[in-house]
Each structure stands twice: as C-alpha cells, then as structure tokens.
Write a protein that holds these residues in place. Structure first.
Motif, PDB file in Angstrom:
ATOM      1  N   GLN A 142       7.878 -93.696  73.979  1.00 46.47           N
ATOM      2  CA  GLN A 142       8.053 -94.652  73.979  1.00 46.47           C
ATOM      3  C   GLN A 142       6.574 -95.286  72.846  1.00 46.47           C
ATOM      4  O   GLN A 142       6.319 -96.462  72.163  1.00 46.47           O
ATOM      5  CB  GLN A 142       6.771 -94.915  75.183  1.00 46.47           C
ATOM      6  CG  GLN A 142       7.840 -95.447  76.802  1.00 46.47           C
ATOM      7  CD  GLN A 142       7.410 -96.114  78.086  1.00 46.47           C
ATOM      8  OE1 GLN A 142       6.711 -95.708  78.250  1.00 46.47           O
ATOM      9  NE2 GLN A 142       7.129 -97.224  77.991  1.00 46.47           N
ATOM     10  N   ASP A 143       6.250 -93.717  72.970  1.00 45.92           N
ATOM     11  CA  ASP A 143       5.215 -94.088  71.919  1.00 45.92           C
ATOM     12  C   ASP A 143       4.182 -92.975  71.441  1.00 45.92           C
ATOM     13  O   ASP A 143       4.412 -92.344  71.773  1.00 45.92           O
ATOM     14  CB  ASP A 143       4.066 -94.681  73.194  1.00 45.92           C
ATOM     15  CG  ASP A 143       2.178 -95.689  71.992  1.00 45.92           C
ATOM     16  OD1 ASP A 143       2.780 -95.980  70.942  1.00 45.92           O
ATOM     17  OD2 ASP A 143       1.460 -96.004  72.825  1.00 45.92           O
TER      18      ASP A 143
ATOM     19  N   CYS B 130       3.714 -96.613  66.875  1.00 41.97           N
ATOM     20  CA  CYS B 130       5.547 -95.685  66.903  1.00 41.97           C
ATOM     21  C   CYS B 130       5.701 -96.146  65.640  1.00 41.97           C
ATOM     22  O   CYS B 130       6.669 -97.271  65.748  1.00 41.97           O
ATOM     23  CB  CYS B 130       5.939 -96.411  68.520  1.00 41.97           C
ATOM     24  SG  CYS B 130       7.262 -95.428  68.640  1.00 41.97           S
TER      25      CYS B 130
ATOM     26  N   SER C 257      -2.812 -95.893  68.662  1.00 42.17           N
ATOM     27  CA  SER C 257      -1.348 -96.120  69.014  1.00 42.17           C
ATOM     28  C   SER C 257      -0.294 -96.578  68.220  1.00 42.17           C
ATOM     29  O   SER C 257      -0.776 -96.866  67.646  1.00 42.17           O
ATOM     30  CB  SER C 257      -1.322 -96.138  70.687  1.00 42.17           C
ATOM     31  OG  SER C 257      -0.706 -96.857  71.370  1.00 42.17           O
TER      32      SER C 257
ATOM     33  N   THR D 249       0.986-100.942  80.444  1.00 39.37           N
ATOM     34  CA  THR D 249       1.806 -99.809  80.908  1.00 39.37           C
ATOM     35  C   THR D 249       1.482 -98.811  80.447  1.00 39.37           C
ATOM     36  O   THR D 249       1.224 -97.597  80.817  1.00 39.37           O
ATOM     37  CB  THR D 249       3.842 -99.652  81.335  1.00 39.37           C
ATOM     38  OG1 THR D 249       3.797-100.725  82.620  1.00 39.37           O
ATOM     39  CG2 THR D 249       3.749 -98.372  81.847  1.00 39.37           C
ATOM     40  N   GLY D 250       1.804 -98.596  78.781  1.00 43.11           N
ATOM     41  CA  GLY D 250       1.767 -98.123  77.567  1.00 43.11           C
ATOM     42  C   GLY D 250       0.285 -97.536  77.752  1.00 43.11           C
ATOM     43  O   GLY D 250      -0.103 -96.424  77.532  1.00 43.11           O
TER      44      GLY D 250
END
Length: 444
Positions: free
Chosen positions: A435-436, A367, A365, A221-222
């Motif tokens: 989320q990210d 977090c 990417s 999903t990400g």
C-alpha cells in the motif's frame, strides 16, 4: 437490518435482535428452533465487488476456519457451533451466546481499567490464546471488541474466523480489511501471522485497557500502519507495574516478545500486586504555619556548611542545565541540517522525531510509480532512495541495499564526511499487496 427481524435461516434460526455491528457484519441473538435454545449468529457481509468464483473461495475458507475454531474447547473461547449459508448466499457463523458485553463496551463506559484488573483479564486471554496456539490456530484479530465479558470472566470470540476477516490483503476496491490499530508489524508488512502476532495484539489490548486508547494513532489507516511499522508506541501514563509487560509485548521483533510461560508469570505478579499506598495528604490549611528556628548561637560552622551544600547543589544543577542546553543546541543544529536534505522523488516528509537526545529521525511516505506489490518493484523503489541519498552533498558513499528475508525491509549503509550526517537508513513496505513505502533515516 430492521428487515431481518424475525427472519428464519434455513428453517431453524430465528433472528431475535441485533447485538452489535462491525465493518464485516452483524451479530444477532438467535433462537434455535430445533434445539430450543438461544445462540448468537454472526452475519458476514462479503465485499460486494467479489465475483462468484471469489465468493465461493471466501466461503470455502470460512468453512475451513469455522471447522478449526469448532475444535477448540476452552472456557475462555466462545464455542463455534456451525457455519451456514443463507438463501441469499451470505455466510453466517452460529456461536455460543455470551450474556454480557465486550471489553470495548466496558472501556467506552469506564474509560480505563486499573493495571491489576487489566492484568487479571490478560491472564484469562493468554490462557485462551495458549489453548488455540497448541491446536495450531492463530486468532489474528485480537482486540477489545473480540473480548467478551461475563462478569469478570473473559472469553475470546471470532477465533479462526478473524483469520479471514482480519487479513491484511486488499479487495479490488482497495479497502483494507481488519483492525489496523491492533495489527502487529509483521502483519502490516504482509508476513505470516504466528502465535507471537497474537501476543502483540494482547499487548495492544492491555495498552488500550489502561490508557483508554490504542498504542498507535493516526489520522488515516495508512498513518496508523506506518506508525506500527516504524515508531515507538505513545508514552504510557496509567499502566504502572503493567508498563514493562506491555512494552515487552509491543516489541517490533516477534522473537523479542516473551513466551507464554514468562508472560504468565509477569501478568500474575501485576494481577496479585497490592494496591499502591495513597499519596501523603498535604498539611491541613487550618494548621498554623511554622517558622524555621534561628541558628543556635555559637555554631557559625553550621551556616558555612549550609552555604557549601547549597553551592554544591547549584553547581550540580548548573552542570545538568549546561548539558541540557548543549543537547538542545546539538538537536537544533541537526534539525537545521535535516531541513537541507529535501525528499526523494515520489516521497513526502511525514514526520520529524527527536531520538537519542540530539538526533533527528525523518520519516518519509510515498508510493512512487513502482508501487505494484511485488518484491522486485519494491527493490526499484529502494534504488530511487539510494540514488537520492548519493546526491546529498555530505554523502560520500551509499552501500548496496540489503533486504530482509522476506524483502519487506531494506537497509543501506551511508558514509558522510560532513553535516548532515545520515545513518540508520531503512525502506519499509507497508501492506501486502504493498500500500505504501516508508523511508526512514536519522540525521546527527
């Protein structure tokens, strides 16, 4: 699910058979014993981790959305009759029963649709969306599974209800609700959905109809959300005259998407366009081969002209090849420079892309510890990226980060004196709550 067969809700709605199942619930064929008719009932499963206060809040919001959707009267919109809550506290949406299948079912069986057929369906969907938008309702979860087909008639379902089901907010367990592959970039970034958001989803649905897959893909999903926020859709091969329409709809800037009137005109042209002529058939293998006639005597100039023309063609081709090789060489050099940059703390390099013939786009990417879902913590993450850029050997200065109006996208101006030359630096928040975080830059 089998245990619910024959169950009667509120002494009125008898469950006959399940028609379909999704992540948020099950749709049933139901007999309304009071009015003596068949309807559809969607059983909505609320996330189990919600406490009683949150469940009451969700049910109240569903009630508001059901009331809004019930106001819509349009031949292309499935009518909502009622919202009821069963004895076990689960909400059910009572709707018009459409005898048919969904566009998702049709694509699963046929693979793809011809561009003119897809455009004709798109016109019907657009008319339904326009009616809802005039009433102030945004669908927010348009996708092939929510387009029902009765013959060639298209109807939209889950209007208004999908505004709750499809929202990008996270539950306490961290599960993402909605359908990521058809979300618009503004939804991914946590911005409010508008009529333009539904038009993006219409573009993604038409893409899916002619190509047999969504425009953005990923292993998780990400990855899909990052692709929607930062990348161009996968190239189209079957869209034909529908391609420029879909490309306009998939503009990442909502302001760049066509309005309803312009889109209706574009889809009408594709839907009414005559089919393209079939390719010319190759010569029959039975036909005897033909030999070129020898040049007629007394015409030496013809041979010279042919030789000159051939030399010119080879010269032009050679020039193009030289430019191509030069571009490949520049790209290889930029790619080598990009490999020396590394990555900021907390980020991982996810993708390398070739852009503008010779430049390299790097997509990171991550977090880091700052990822907590508020603009101030994103600003801290942006500062991590800025400090990292300032330490790259070729960078002489990094301008102050500039935030977008909702602080979901930050840009930085970078000055470089030597290779690697860095430009187009953006930091993007994905999801709301966050989320990210995506860091994107170009080398070359």
């Amino acid at each position: 699910m089998a245990d619910d067969l024959g169950r009667v809700l509120l002494d009125r709605y008898r469950l006959i058979e399940p028609l379909g199942q999704g992540g948020m619930g099950t749709v049933w064929r139901v007999h309304d014993t009071r009015l003596g008719r068949e309807v559809a009932a969607k059983q909505l499963r609320l996330p189990p981790e919600l406490d009683s206060e949150q469940r009451a809040s969700w049910t109240a919001r569903l009630d508001r959305e059901a009331r809004a959707a019930a106001r819509l009267r349009h031949p292309g919109i499935v009518t909502v009759h009622d919202l009821v809550v069963s004895e076990d506290g689960q909400p059910w949406i009572i709707m018009e029963l459409v005898p048919g299948r969904s566009l998702a079912d049709l694509l699963a069986r046929e693979g793809t649709l011809a561009p003119d057929r897809a455009a004709a369906l798109g016109l019907q969907i657009l008319d339904a969306l326009a009616a809802a938008h005039r009433a102030g309702i945004v669908h927010r979860d348009l996708k092939p599974a929510n387009v029902l087909l009765e013959g060639e008639r298209a109807l939209l379902t889950d209007f208004g209800i999908a505004a709750v089901e499809g929202e990008t907010a996270l539950t306490r367990s961290g599960a993402l609700l909605g359908t990521p592959a058809f979300m618009a970039p503004e939804q991914v970034r946590g911005q409010p959905a508008t009529a333009a958001t539904d038009l993006w989803a219409l573009g993604a649905t038409l893409y899916n109809a002619v190509e047999g897959r969504p425009p953005f893909a990923g292993s998780a999903t990400g990855a899909v959300l990052v692709a929607i926020a930062t990348e161009a859709p996968s190239p189209m091969s079957n869209a034909g005259p529908l391609q420029p329409v879909v490309e306009r709809l998939l503009d990442k800037d909502p302001a760049g998407r066509p309005d309803t009137a312009a889109l209706r005109a574009m889809l009408s042209r594709v839907a009414s366009a005559p089919p393209r002529p079939a390719a010319e058939a190759p010569p029959s293998p039975a036909a005897p081969p033909t030999r070129p006639l020898p040049p007629a005597p007394g015409h030496p100039k013809r041979t010279v002209l042919i030789a000159v023309a051939l030399f010119a063609v080879l010269a032009v081709a050679g020039t193009g090849l030289t430019y191509a090789l030069r571009g490949d060489s520049a790209y290889a050099a930029n790619k080598k420079d990009a490999a020396t940059i590394g990555a900021p703390s907390g980020f991982t390099l996810k993708k390398e892309q070739k852009v503008d013939a010779d430049r390299v786009r790097l997509v990171y990417s991550g977090c880091p510890q700052f990822c907590a879902g508020s603009p101030s913590t994103l600003a801290s993450t942006v500062q991590v990226a800025a400090h990292w850029l300032a330490r790259v050997r070729s960078v002489s200065s990094v301008g102050p980060p500039v935030a977008s109006a909702n602080q979901a996208v930050w840009t930085m101006a970078v000055t470089t004196n030597t290779a690697p030359r860095i430009s187009n630096v953006r930091v993007i928040a994905v999801g709301d709550p966050m989320q990210d975080v995506v860091l994107q830059l170009e080398v070359g």
